[in-house]
Scaffold this motif. Structure first.
Motif, short mmCIF file in Angstrom:
data_model
loop_
_atom_site.label_atom_id
_atom_site.label_comp_id
_atom_site.label_asym_id
_atom_site.label_seq_id
_atom_site.Cartn_x
_atom_site.Cartn_y
_atom_site.Cartn_z
N TYR A 36 12.23 -0.01 -0.46
CA TYR A 36 12.76 -1.14 -1.22
C TYR A 36 14.01 -1.74 -0.56
O TYR A 36 14.35 -2.90 -0.81
N ASP A 37 14.68 -0.97 0.28
CA ASP A 37 15.89 -1.47 0.92
C ASP A 37 15.65 -1.82 2.39
O ASP A 37 16.59 -1.95 3.17
N VAL A 38 14.39 -1.97 2.78
CA VAL A 38 14.08 -2.26 4.18
C VAL A 38 14.72 -3.58 4.60
O VAL A 38 14.69 -4.57 3.87
N ILE A 39 15.36 -3.56 5.77
CA ILE A 39 16.03 -4.75 6.28
C ILE A 39 15.44 -5.09 7.65
O ILE A 39 15.70 -4.41 8.64
N ASP A 40 14.61 -6.11 7.69
CA ASP A 40 14.10 -6.60 8.96
C ASP A 40 13.66 -8.06 8.78
O ASP A 40 13.83 -8.64 7.70
N ALA A 41 13.10 -8.63 9.82
CA ALA A 41 12.77 -10.05 9.80
C ALA A 41 11.64 -10.40 8.85
O ALA A 41 11.43 -11.57 8.52
N TRP A 42 10.90 -9.38 8.37
CA TRP A 42 9.69 -9.65 7.58
C TRP A 42 9.84 -9.28 6.11
O TRP A 42 8.94 -9.51 5.31
N SER A 43 10.98 -8.69 5.74
CA SER A 43 11.07 -8.05 4.42
C SER A 43 11.78 -8.86 3.35
O SER A 43 11.96 -8.38 2.24
N ASP A 44 12.21 -10.09 3.64
CA ASP A 44 13.05 -10.82 2.70
C ASP A 44 12.36 -11.09 1.36
O ASP A 44 13.01 -11.19 0.33
N ARG A 45 11.02 -11.18 1.35
CA ARG A 45 10.32 -11.50 0.09
C ARG A 45 9.97 -10.25 -0.71
O ARG A 45 9.57 -10.35 -1.88
N ILE A 46 10.10 -9.07 -0.10
CA ILE A 46 9.69 -7.84 -0.79
C ILE A 46 10.86 -6.90 -1.06
O ILE A 46 10.74 -5.98 -1.86
N ARG A 47 12.00 -7.15 -0.43
CA ARG A 47 13.16 -6.28 -0.61
C ARG A 47 13.63 -6.32 -2.06
O ARG A 47 13.68 -7.37 -2.69
N ASP A 48 13.97 -5.15 -2.60
CA ASP A 48 14.48 -5.07 -3.97
C ASP A 48 15.53 -3.97 -4.00
O ASP A 48 15.23 -2.80 -4.23
N SER A 49 16.76 -4.35 -3.72
CA SER A 49 17.83 -3.36 -3.57
C SER A 49 18.16 -2.63 -4.87
O SER A 49 18.61 -1.49 -4.84
N LYS A 50 17.91 -3.27 -6.02
CA LYS A 50 18.17 -2.58 -7.29
C LYS A 50 17.20 -1.42 -7.48
O LYS A 50 17.59 -0.34 -7.93
N LYS A 51 15.95 -1.64 -7.12
CA LYS A 51 14.98 -0.53 -7.18
C LYS A 51 15.32 0.52 -6.13
O LYS A 51 15.10 1.72 -6.36
N ALA A 52 15.84 0.07 -4.99
CA ALA A 52 16.26 1.02 -3.96
C ALA A 52 17.33 1.95 -4.51
O ALA A 52 17.26 3.17 -4.34
N ILE A 65 0.84 -1.20 0.00
CA ILE A 65 0.00 0.00 0.00
C ILE A 65 0.88 1.25 0.00
O ILE A 65 0.68 2.18 -0.79
N GLU A 66 1.87 1.27 0.89
CA GLU A 66 2.75 2.44 0.99
C GLU A 66 3.55 2.65 -0.30
O GLU A 66 3.68 3.78 -0.79
N VAL A 67 4.07 1.56 -0.85
CA VAL A 67 4.85 1.66 -2.08
C VAL A 67 3.99 2.17 -3.24
O VAL A 67 4.40 3.06 -3.99
N ASN A 68 2.77 1.64 -3.35
CA ASN A 68 1.88 2.07 -4.43
C ASN A 68 1.46 3.53 -4.29
O ASN A 68 1.17 4.19 -5.29
N GLN A 69 1.41 4.02 -3.06
CA GLN A 69 1.12 5.43 -2.84
C GLN A 69 2.29 6.32 -3.22
O GLN A 69 2.11 7.44 -3.71
N LEU A 70 3.50 5.80 -3.01
CA LEU A 70 4.71 6.59 -3.26
C LEU A 70 5.11 6.64 -4.73
O LEU A 70 5.66 7.64 -5.20
N ILE A 71 4.85 5.56 -5.47
CA ILE A 71 5.33 5.46 -6.85
C ILE A 71 4.89 6.64 -7.73
O ILE A 71 5.75 7.26 -8.40
N LEU A 104 28.50 -1.44 0.46
CA LEU A 104 28.13 -2.82 0.76
C LEU A 104 27.98 -3.68 -0.49
O LEU A 104 27.98 -4.92 -0.40
N GLY A 105 27.79 -3.02 -1.65
CA GLY A 105 27.52 -3.79 -2.87
C GLY A 105 26.13 -4.38 -2.86
O GLY A 105 25.92 -5.49 -3.37
N ARG A 106 25.18 -3.65 -2.29
CA ARG A 106 23.80 -4.15 -2.21
C ARG A 106 22.95 -3.44 -3.26
O ARG A 106 22.74 -2.24 -3.21
N GLY A 107 22.50 -4.22 -4.25
CA GLY A 107 21.71 -3.65 -5.34
C GLY A 107 22.54 -3.00 -6.42
O GLY A 107 22.01 -2.52 -7.42
#
Length: 260
Positions: A112-128, A88-94, A153-156
């Motif tokens: 897109y670069d959120v790092i927590d226990a719940w974000s592994d399926r939605i994280r997209d560092s390239k878009k970040a 919801i938040e991402v679709n509002q921001l785009i 870090l070489g992330r994304g």
């Protein structure tokens, strides 16, 4: 009398039949559930009703309820509501980000670069990287620092310490405290740039002068003390003077500085 007022409030919210009223009903029963766990079912029911209308806080509340239970099945439900809230938040921001809104670009990059226990399926560092770079090019210092960290870090993106330093230096010049320490470390160690203990000390002094967090100040002091051992008293005075001159020139800019 209180029960009567509460009943009238509940009935008023039920008649309103809006996403916000359903959320408020969920919140009401959630508060009751702190004393009577049986009320949690009604809280969930109303939160779900609000969530069906796209109510963000209802999604977040459902995530919180299921997360607090701590079982494998409730964790799965918590993840589902977390991801729905994120979308919801991402679709509002785009649309805002695509229109060139720098703040939305930064927030989208962070999402897109959120790092927590719940974000592994939605994280997209390239878009970040894409959105943070857009905001960084517009001069957003928090995005410049975040982008610098991703290059480090070489992330994304392919790891590149020189580009990490480039973006952190841009942010440091605008008063971003974390970037000042990053730049000081780079000059002290000669990473991505020629080693320069005087410039390193200048940035450590500047970072220390603009930092209010006790733990961060301790880290900065560690770096500063390390580099001061390599300097003569005259060069320490020179570094301190350069820092004071920088702070004087950038006084207005620092009034609204961000450490993010």
């Amino acid at each position: 009398m209180r029960k009567k007022r509460n009943f009238e409030k509940i009935e008023q919210l039920r008649r309103a039949n809006s996403a916000e009223s359903k959320f408020l009903l969920g919140k009401y029963f959630s508060e009751l559930a702190q004393r009577d766990k049986n009320q949690e079912k009604d809280a969930i029911r109303w939160y779900i009703a609000a969530a069906k209308h796209g109510h963000l806080e209802a999604h977040e509340s459902l995530w919180g309820i299921y997360m607090s239970r701590g079982t494998a099945s409730s964790n799965r439900r918590a993840r589902e509501w977390y991801e729905k809230a994120w979308r919801i938040e991402v679709n509002q921001l785009i649309p805002l980000a695509e229109s060139g809104n720098t703040e939305a670009q930064r927030e989208l990059g962070q999402k897109y670069d959120v790092i927590d226990a719940w974000s592994d399926r939605i994280r997209d560092s390239k878009k970040a990287v894409f959105w943070l770079r857009a905001a960084a090019k517009s001069g957003d210092r928090a995005s410049q620092y975040h982008l610098g960290c991703l290059y480090k870090l070489g992330r994304g993106v392919r790891k590149n310490y020189r580009l990490a330093l480039k973006w952190c230096l841009e942010a440091a010049k605008q008063g971003n405290n974390n970037s000042m320490e990053f730049v000081a470390d780079a000059y002290a160690e000669g990473r991505g740039i020629a080693k320069d203990s005087i410039t390193a000390a200048m940035w450590y002094f500047t970072a220390l002068a603009t930092c209010n967090d006790p733990e961060d100040r301790e880290d900065i002091m560690d770096g500063l003390n390390w580099v001061l051992r390599r300097l003569t008293p005259a060069n320490v005075r020179r570094a301190r003077h350069k820092s004071m001159m920088w702070l004087s020139r950038n006084k207005l800019r620092l009034q609204g500085r961000s450490t993010g």
